[in-house]
Enzyme design. Structure first.
Site, PDB file in Angstrom:
ATOM      1  N   ASP A 189      -8.893  24.563  18.518  1.00  0.00           N
ATOM      2  CA  ASP A 189      -8.298  23.231  18.409  1.00  0.00           C
ATOM      3  C   ASP A 189      -8.558  22.697  17.020  1.00  0.00           C
ATOM      4  O   ASP A 189      -9.594  22.968  16.414  1.00  0.00           O
ATOM      5  CB  ASP A 189      -8.807  22.278  19.501  1.00  0.00           C
ATOM      6  CG  ASP A 189     -10.313  22.060  19.477  1.00  0.00           C
ATOM      7  OD1 ASP A 189     -10.781  21.187  18.721  1.00  0.00           O
ATOM      8  OD2 ASP A 189     -11.032  22.740  20.246  1.00  0.00           O
ATOM      9  N   GLU A 193     -14.945  11.484  25.629  1.00  0.00           N
ATOM     10  CA  GLU A 193     -16.336  11.841  25.376  1.00  0.00           C
ATOM     11  C   GLU A 193     -17.078  10.621  24.856  1.00  0.00           C
ATOM     12  O   GLU A 193     -16.518   9.520  24.790  1.00  0.00           O
ATOM     13  CB  GLU A 193     -16.392  12.986  24.367  1.00  0.00           C
ATOM     14  CG  GLU A 193     -15.665  12.675  23.061  1.00  0.00           C
ATOM     15  CD  GLU A 193     -15.601  13.868  22.118  1.00  0.00           C
ATOM     16  OE1 GLU A 193     -16.564  14.012  21.333  1.00  0.00           O
ATOM     17  OE2 GLU A 193     -14.622  14.627  22.164  1.00  0.00           O
TER      18      GLU A 193
END
Length: 250
Positions: free
Chosen positions: A46, A137
């Protein structure tokens, strides 16, 4: 995977490690249980604007078969390299998808989902597009508000709002990227999403993905390091390449 800034670099390697895991689901239904080596799973990565102009042909030559690309953050940030990265990955033969970095203290889940879809987070059944992903997160901007000032029920509601809007606009539920610690801390260990949301778990410097967020019994993607042979973070897909292609279509 968060801000477009230089992260610390770790160099754990897991090539050749044997794992026994449950395979991915399509539409929330388990396909099979399989015992395979980590080296046999499709590799991916990513990236964000930090990686800028990626050598996609080089990444594919090194084994990349899929990539997630950061498109947006909150409703105020768009990756200026997203278009060239997204199209470049496809031209090199990688299955690619977009992810959104959530800031739940800035606006509602539905508002951020709509912004994401408008600026790269769409999906189509072309066999090359992974479902949109939600990166949620700990708050990187305020460590005192690591759950963004929301209580557990509020966070579950925010994620549900995001997911429902993604589903309404794209026809797919988002993949959820998170860690077990964040999930169990900030959602209270909610199992509300495990049945119909693929899990992208993050655990670095480890021989396996470890304990999963509450509700999930297996992972679909595992981010196992934030540096390696591929640009950006290093990932594995929990299944064969043919199943990865089916996952992109389903």
């Amino acid at each position: 995977m968060a801000r477009d800034r230089t992260p610390s670099r770790r160099h754990a390697r897991i090539v050749g490690l044997a794992l026994c895991v449950t395979a991915l689901t399509l539409g929330g239904t388990a396909l099979a249980e399989t015992s395979v080596s980590a080296a046999g799973k499709p590799k991916g990565h990513d990236v964000s604007s930090h990686q800028k102009d990626v050598d996609w042909a080089g990444a594919r030559a090194k084994g990349a078969r899929f990539v997630y690309i950061k498109a947006t953050e909150s409703t105020t940030y768009r990756n200026p390299y997203f278009g060239s990265q997204y199209n470049g990955a496809r031209a090199a033969g990688l299955i690619r998808g977009a992810y959104h970095f959530a800031l739940p203290d800035k606006s509602s889940g539905a508002t951020q989902a709509a912004f994401f879809v408008r600026h790269g987070g769409a999906w189509r059944a072309d066999g090359w597009t992974l479902p949109p992903a939600l990166d949620i997160e700990y708050n990187p901007y305020d460590k005192k508000q690591r759950c963004y000032g929301l209580n557990e029920a509020g966070m579950v509601g925010w994620i549900r709002s995001f997911s429902d809007e993604i589903k309404r606009r794209t026809g797919r539920r988002p993949v959820i990227y998170t860690t077990a610690h964040w999930w169990n801390t900030c959602t209270g260990g909610s199992s509300a999403f495990a049945s119909n949301h693929a899990l992208w778990t993050a655990r670095h410097e480890s021989a396996d993905a470890g304990a999963l967020p509450a509700g999930w019994s297996f992972w679909t993607f595992w981010q196992y390091d934030n540096s390696g042979s591929l640009p950006g973070d290093q990932n594995l897909f929990n299944g064969s390449l043919s199943r990865l292609k089916r996952f992109a279509l389903s």
